[in-house]
Motif scaffolding. Structure first.
Motif, short mmCIF file in Angstrom:
data_model
loop_
_atom_site.label_atom_id
_atom_site.label_comp_id
_atom_site.label_asym_id
_atom_site.label_seq_id
_atom_site.Cartn_x
_atom_site.Cartn_y
_atom_site.Cartn_z
N UNK A 53 0.87 -1.18 0.00
CA UNK A 53 0.00 0.00 0.00
C UNK A 53 0.90 1.23 0.00
N UNK A 54 0.67 2.12 -0.95
CA UNK A 54 1.43 3.38 -1.01
C UNK A 54 0.44 4.54 -0.96
N UNK A 55 0.69 5.45 -0.05
CA UNK A 55 -0.21 6.59 0.14
C UNK A 55 0.63 7.86 0.12
N UNK A 118 -5.09 13.16 -2.78
CA UNK A 118 -4.38 12.11 -2.04
C UNK A 118 -4.32 10.89 -2.94
N UNK A 119 -3.17 10.29 -3.06
CA UNK A 119 -2.99 9.10 -3.90
C UNK A 119 -2.95 7.85 -3.03
N UNK A 120 -3.77 6.87 -3.37
CA UNK A 120 -3.78 5.59 -2.67
C UNK A 120 -3.59 4.50 -3.72
N UNK A 132 -6.23 5.02 -6.65
CA UNK A 132 -7.30 5.97 -6.33
C UNK A 132 -6.70 7.36 -6.16
N UNK A 133 -7.38 8.34 -6.71
CA UNK A 133 -7.05 9.74 -6.47
C UNK A 133 -8.22 10.34 -5.70
N UNK A 134 -7.97 10.76 -4.47
CA UNK A 134 -9.02 11.27 -3.60
C UNK A 134 -8.95 12.79 -3.57
#
Length: 324
Positions: A53-55, A118-120, A132-134
């Motif tokens: 997981x990269x955030x 925020x990138x997930x 995902x781009x939040x």
């Protein structure tokens, strides 16, 4: 039956068949719409296969990696990750429905806050599985209420969705992904404490200082309680870099503290000052996970281990002589 009636029945049957066909098509369309509406945020992803997981948000980022069957915080010296936090976040996200796209063709993605998103990224087999781009949180209103709704874009696709989910569990701070509780020993179980040149003992549930001069000194039990309770809910703020030397961490002039129960012993070694705290190590009958690591604890927590003898005693007031 006359030919006229027969023709009428054939026509009626044809009409009914047409209606049934239309209804069936409409039903299929409705079910397709429902399926699309019911699509989930992590659609098609088997959570058991996730191994990374990269955030990232702004200049902050965190990387969680599964190594040899255990999760570690790669961006924090491979310190063990709090698996429960990760599992809860993934499980909750997997149940989030997407709804229908909300993006208008003539509206730029920046209008949804996706220019500073925020990138997930969830990985399987080392490869990106879900990205995902939040974006921005939808403003509260009488219609929307106080919902945790965010605009989300999947894998760089054009579609943007309004997702009802609070993405704060997917924090980009490495320290937030570790279990910060180091040890929790009930103060009622402690029977003796040694700190520096001091020794305190519990005798019949009464705490005493080993070298107390009862003629000239009074024991300050309230201060002694801080030493006795120092291992109760002991938490860290972060983990120190294992590459740092004892000299870097201030352990060349370490302060030792040992607390014992009837059958266990816990030793705390305090190093030098760190940002907003102090370096600390644990040894003895401590949880295996904390052995071999150096932590940073708050100054407030560290001070309980650093009490000196002059804080535990005070001079007795001289007795007044009785008048003749």
């Amino acid at each position: 039956m006359t030919s006229k009636k027969l023709i009428g029945m054939v026509i009626a049957l044809a009409v009914l068949a047409g209606i049934a066909l239309m209804q069936n098509k409409g039903g299929n369309k409705h079910r397709a719409d429902m399926d699309k509406t019911a699509a989930t945020l992590l659609q098609g992803l088997d959570l058991n296969t996730v191994d990374g997981v990269a955030i990232a948000e702004g200049s902050d980022s965190v990387e969680l990696v599964k190594q040899d069957g255990k999760w570690v915080v790669g961006s924090l010296f491979n310190y063990p990750a709090d698996f429960k936090k990760l599992a809860d976040a993934l499980r909750a996200a997997s149940e989030v429905t997407m709804g229908s796209p909300v993006r208008s063709a003539n509206v730029d993605a920046a209008e949804f806050g996706l220019d500073k998103a925020k990138s997930i990224v969830l990985k399987t087999g080392g490869n990106d599985a879900v990205k995902l781009a939040v974006g921005a949180r939808r403003e509260a209103s009488n219609t929307a209420g106080w919902a945790n709704q965010h605009f989300v874009q999947k894998g760089g696709a054009d579609d943007i969705y309004l997702v009802d989910y609070d993405f704060r569990p997917f924090t980009e701070e490495s320290d937030d992904w570790i279990d910060t509780e180091l040890i929790n020993v009930s103060s009622s179980d402690i029977v003796s404490v040694k700190a520096g040149d001091m020794e305190l003992n519990s005798v019949s549930n009464t705490w005493t200082l080993a070298d107390l001069d009862e003629e000239t000194e009074e024991f300050q039990s309230s201060e002694a309680n801080k030493l006795r309770m120092a291992l109760q809910y002991l938490n860290c703020t972060t983990v120190a870099d294992p590459a740092m030397t004892d000299a870097d961490l201030g352990f060349t002039n370490a302060v030792a503290y040992t607390a014992s129960t009837t059958n266990k012993s816990y030793t705390v070694t305090l190093g030098g000052e760190a940002d907003n705290g102090r370096y600390l190590r644990l040894s003895g009958d401590v949880p295996e996970k904390v052995n071999g690591w150096t932590y940073v604890v708050s100054t407030y927590e560290a001070n309980d281990f650093l009490l000196t003898r002059d804080k535990l005693v005070k001079a007795k007031e001289p007795e007044e002589e009785e008048a003749n």
